[in-house]
Motif scaffolding. Structure first.
Motif, short mmCIF file in Angstrom:
data_model
loop_
_atom_site.label_atom_id
_atom_site.label_comp_id
_atom_site.label_asym_id
_atom_site.label_seq_id
_atom_site.Cartn_x
_atom_site.Cartn_y
_atom_site.Cartn_z
N GLY A 29 -11.16 58.90 9.51
CA GLY A 29 -10.28 59.28 8.40
C GLY A 29 -9.28 58.20 8.04
N ARG A 77 -11.06 55.53 6.14
CA ARG A 77 -11.37 56.02 4.79
C ARG A 77 -10.14 55.93 3.90
N ARG A 78 -9.01 56.35 4.42
CA ARG A 78 -7.76 56.32 3.65
C ARG A 78 -7.38 54.88 3.31
N PHE A 132 -8.57 63.74 3.33
CA PHE A 132 -9.54 63.02 4.15
C PHE A 132 -9.77 63.74 5.46
N SER A 133 -8.99 64.79 5.72
CA SER A 133 -9.13 65.48 7.00
C SER A 133 -10.50 66.13 7.12
N ALA A 139 -12.92 63.37 7.90
CA ALA A 139 -12.68 62.62 9.13
C ALA A 139 -13.64 63.05 10.22
#
Length: 131
Positions: free
Chosen positions: A55, A58-59, A97-98, A101
């Motif tokens: 995650g 990704r962020r 994004f959780s 993740a």
């Protein structure tokens, strides 16, 4: 364009200052390109080793791609706003994004933990068939 206008444009300090910023941001674009490549490789390795996307990566990848877009907008004269460090660092477009993740691949599809729970309660024979 007449010669007076050309002389005025060539003598304009704003144009030359913008050129200086454009060279700076072109260099930052090259660095950002290398960093995004590193993020891509790390994310792939993380997904291979753990089965899940990271995650935080990704962020950061989302923020970095927004930053690259801002640089390209400035370099192509689509905006006069200078990107970071002259503006705020871009925020992620999506703060959710959780759920991704802990996403993993199941039967060739990326599923989140909620979808995974649903798949565990139903067998493959219970899945609706695509038409």
């Amino acid at each position: 364009m007449n010669t007076d206008e050309l002389k005025r444009n060539l003598a304009s300090s704003n144009q030359w200052l913008r050129l200086l910023f454009m060279v700076l941001f072109a260099l930052l674009l090259e660095v950002a390109g290398v960093v995004i490549l590193i993020v891509v490789v790390l994310q792939f390795l993380f997904a291979i080793l753990t089965g899940n996307a990271n995650g935080n990566l990704r962020r950061f990848g989302d923020q970095l791609s927004s930053y690259i877009y801002q640089i390209l907008q400035f370099l192509s004269y689509n905006t006069e706003e200078k990107p970071f460090p002259f503006a705020e660092w871009p925020e992620s477009e999506s703060d959710d994004f959780s759920s991704y993740a802990n996403a993993k691949e199941v039967d060739g599809e990326i599923v989140t933990s909620e979808e995974d729970d649903e798949q565990e309660t139903t067998g493959p024979e219970d899945k609706p068939k695509p038409e």
